[in-house]
Design a protein around this motif. Structure first.
Motif, short mmCIF file in Angstrom:
data_model
loop_
_atom_site.label_atom_id
_atom_site.label_comp_id
_atom_site.label_asym_id
_atom_site.label_seq_id
_atom_site.Cartn_x
_atom_site.Cartn_y
_atom_site.Cartn_z
N ARG A 62 0.83 -1.21 0.00
CA ARG A 62 0.00 0.00 0.00
C ARG A 62 0.86 1.25 0.00
N TYR A 70 -1.39 4.52 -7.00
CA TYR A 70 -2.08 3.24 -7.05
C TYR A 70 -2.65 2.93 -8.45
N THR A 127 -4.50 -5.78 -6.73
CA THR A 127 -4.89 -4.60 -5.97
C THR A 127 -4.81 -3.32 -6.79
N TYR A 207 -2.61 -6.46 2.82
CA TYR A 207 -2.98 -5.24 2.08
C TYR A 207 -4.28 -4.66 2.63
N SER A 210 -3.76 -2.67 5.78
CA SER A 210 -3.22 -1.32 5.55
C SER A 210 -4.33 -0.37 5.10
N LEU A 211 -5.27 -0.87 4.30
CA LEU A 211 -6.41 -0.05 3.90
C LEU A 211 -7.24 0.36 5.12
#
Length: 368
Positions: A62, A70, A127, A207, A210-211
């Motif tokens: 991330r 991103y 992602t 992941y 982290s979001l």
């Protein structure tokens, strides 16, 4: 506003220290049970180490892709593929250096770093290509698909046993027995190609954490309660699933993924609260030395272990490796068999840490 969480680097450092500790026991016969992997089905603290490292790879994604907004641009695609290939190359250098007795026939294709490489590559593309709202569905699909494949393609009634599972069958078909790990009594690779599928889930869970941390921070809300609830929920699901799809690190079963992810949610929640919220810094520098240079730390530990095993010392009418000589002549006489094995491992961790500390102070970081 900070773009990165110090607690995540600390957890990666703790994981690296634990990985080196359990990988370098002074004597495998005299190692305390919690510092050994489960023989087959079951779970020990040692089984958590590698999944946590892979989990943290997902967490780090991330932050590493923030500079690219991103977006899966050609530059990002090249970066992902380059890193994937480099991790494979580093793995082979670590385990076969200086290549004096290297033979293609005995090359083990898959290992710890190749599993990280494949997981990193796949989850990076997913992602960066799929809206975040679909990630949970994808994660569930990985776990259910793996369960179905294992149940259908393994031998009837013994689909999850060592010599009759689908992971072994596919690896034998793809690579042959000489390219597999042989430390289980038969050629069987705990980092097999098929079991990479649930490993993707482990990485994706990282992941998603982290979001969640970013979302809670931006909303100025605490993350601890949510992570504890999610973590405990995953652990309960793992224990339920264990009844039909046993928790097994070497097969990386779906129940094993949930167990490790649940524990990691709890650990990250507690560390985030302790370091980011309470602003405690006890032993932070010690673990940052490993956490900010994780690939280098792992490489140093493996190269040292392998090369020390190649150094032979005269012992009576034969020879013994440097590792064994140090254990039997220094650590065992002073600390006893089990404590001596643990003391050897702790000292080895400190040696690796000292080498990494020099790099840390000089700001030398191995970036792949």
């Amino acid at each position: 506003m900070k773009s990165r969480f110090l607690s995540l680097d600390i957890l990666r450092g703790i994981t690296l220290a634990a990985m080196i500790l359990v990988n370098t026991s002074g004597n495998g016969t005299y190692t305390y049970g919690p510092l050994q992997h489960a023989d087959w089905h079951g779970f020990t603290p040692t089984d958590l180490v590698f999944p946590t490292f892979l989990f943290m790879v997902g967490v780090a994604m991330r932050f590493s892709f923030k500079a690219f907004n991103y977006t899966l641009t050609p530059a990002v695609r090249t970066k992902i593929l380059k890193r994937t290939v480099l991790l494979f190359i580093i793995n082979y250098i670590i385990f076969y250096f200086p290549f004096l007795d290297f033979t293609w026939e005995n090359l083990r294709f898959l290992n710890v770093l190749p599993r990280i490489a494949l997981s990193y590559c796949a989850i990076s593309f997913i992602t960066l290509s799929v809206p975040a709202r679909w990630l949970t569905t994808i994660n569930i699909s990985f776990l259910l698909a793996y369960w179905a494949i294992m149940a259908l393609l393994g031998d009837t009634g013994v689909a999850y046993e060592l010599g009759s599972n689908a992971v072994l069958k596919l690896d034998l078909f793809l690579f042959g027995p000489t390219h597999l790990y042989d430390g289980n009594g038969i050629p069987f690779d705990p980092e097999g190609f098929l079991s990479t599928l649930p490993a993707l889930s482990t990485c994706l869970f990282g992941y998603q954490v982290s979001l969640y941390l970013e979302k809670q921070r931006d909303a100025q809300k605490p993350a601890l309660t949510g992570l504890l609830v999610y973590g405990i929920g995953l652990i309960v699901l793992a224990l339920i699933w264990d009844k039909s799809f046993p928790i097994n690190k070497k097969l990386w079963t779906s129940s094993f993924v949930l167990m490790c992810a649940g524990i990691d949610f709890v650990l990250i929640g507690l560390l985030n609260w302790w370091i980011e919220v309470k602003e405690r810094n006890f032993a932070n520098t010690f673990f940052l030395v490993f956490g900010t240079n994780s690939i280098l730390a792992y490489a140093i530990s493996e190269v040292l272990t392998i090369q020390m095993s190649h150094v032979q010392i005269q012992e009576g009418s034969g020879t013994t490796s440097l590792n064994d000589w140090l254990y039997w002549h220094i650590f065992e006489p002073v600390f006893g068999k089990f404590n001596g094995s643990l003391a050897y491992a702790i000292c080895f961790v400190l040696v690796c840490w000292s080498l990494c500390y020099v790099c840390y102070k000089r700001k030398w970081f191995l970036k792949v």
